[in-house]
Design a protein around this motif. Structure first.
Motif: not given
Length: 257
Positions: A99-100, A128-130, A184-185, A226-241
């Motif tokens: 969360t926070d 926060a990954s939703t 977090a929201p 915004y769309k309601a959610h609770g605690p979420e993971p932290i995400k790292l991106q594999a960008h496609g460039d």
């Protein structure tokens, strides 16, 4: 630039600006004012405090999973205490949800990076990954050392929402750091927004986001929501460039709630 402004004016006059903004990524790009360049101090790297949860210490990816297939292992490359993006394997996220928090993460653009604009060392820290893909709230990672792009898409921006206060990027080949305070929201029982997400962030020890109130989840195309959610993971991106993949090290977190 003149052609783009003329096109937007014509769309306003013809009433088609709504459709344009829904289908064109350029509609949410901001190009000015350009954040001033600030040269960071020698070091902003921080060892984890005693109450930190270690997310990556150079040994393994036990704290992470495949973001598109939760429960499946994160297949990025770990070597010499460094985590390097595997673009073919896709995004990764923490197994634990938060969360926070206070987060520290270090990242490095390859010294021989190529490309320009958004196609130069692109990745993202999703606070926060939703959902799968790029769903969530993104703090942009990019090489913006003498590399120009839209300012709400450069390193340190809340992607497509708020530019960083300054450009505190080090040159490619040097390690950089983010230190983030994420609030977090909160949502009411009926799913309506009670309080928005807020971010304070430092890049290389320099303040780049100061209690920034987010408009919603970050989107490449369209308006944030915004769309309601609770605690979420932290995400790292594999960008496609096509540029060479970036690396990470020394990732830890402290729960604030």
């Amino acid at each position: 630039m003149l052609l783009k402004k003329t096109l937007l004016l014509l769309m306003v006059l013809t009433g088609s600006i709504g459709a344009f903004s829904q289908n064109n990524p350029e509609a949410t790009e901001q190009w000015s004012p350009v954040p001033p360049i600030v040269t960071p101090g020698i070091s902003a790297f921080i060892n984890p405090p005693s109450d930190a949860i270690i997310l990556f210490d150079g040994k393994n990816l036990n704290a992470w999973e495949n973001a598109n297939n939760p429960g499946q292992p994160a297949m990025w490359d770990v070597k010499n205490d460094i985590l390097t993006v595997n673009k073919k394997a896709g995004n990764i996220q923490t197994k634990e949800k938060f969360t926070d928090y206070q987060l520290h993460i270090e990242w490095r653009i390859p010294a021989d990076i190529e490309g320009e604009g958004q196609a130069r060392g692109n990745s993202g820290l999703f606070l926060a990954s939703t959902g799968p893909g790029d769903a969530g709230y993104e703090l942009q990672i990019l090489d913006n050392y003498k590399n120009t792009t839209y300012v709400n898409g450069q390193a340190g921006s809340i992607y497509k929402q708020f530019p960083p206060l300054v450009n505190a990027c080090r040159k490619p080949g040097e390690w950089q750091s983010y230190d983030v305070i994420w609030t977090a929201p909160r949502f009411n029982d009926d799913g309506t927004l009670q309080s928005p997400a807020r971010v304070t962030a430092f890049q290389n020890g320099v303040l780049i986001q100061n209690n920034t109130i987010l408009k919603g989840q970050t989107l490449y195309i369209g308006q944030p929501f915004y769309k309601a959610h609770g605690p979420e993971p932290i995400k790292l991106q594999a960008h496609g460039d096509k540029s060479k993949p970036i690396s990470f090290r020394n990732i830890w977190i402290r729960k604030l709630s």
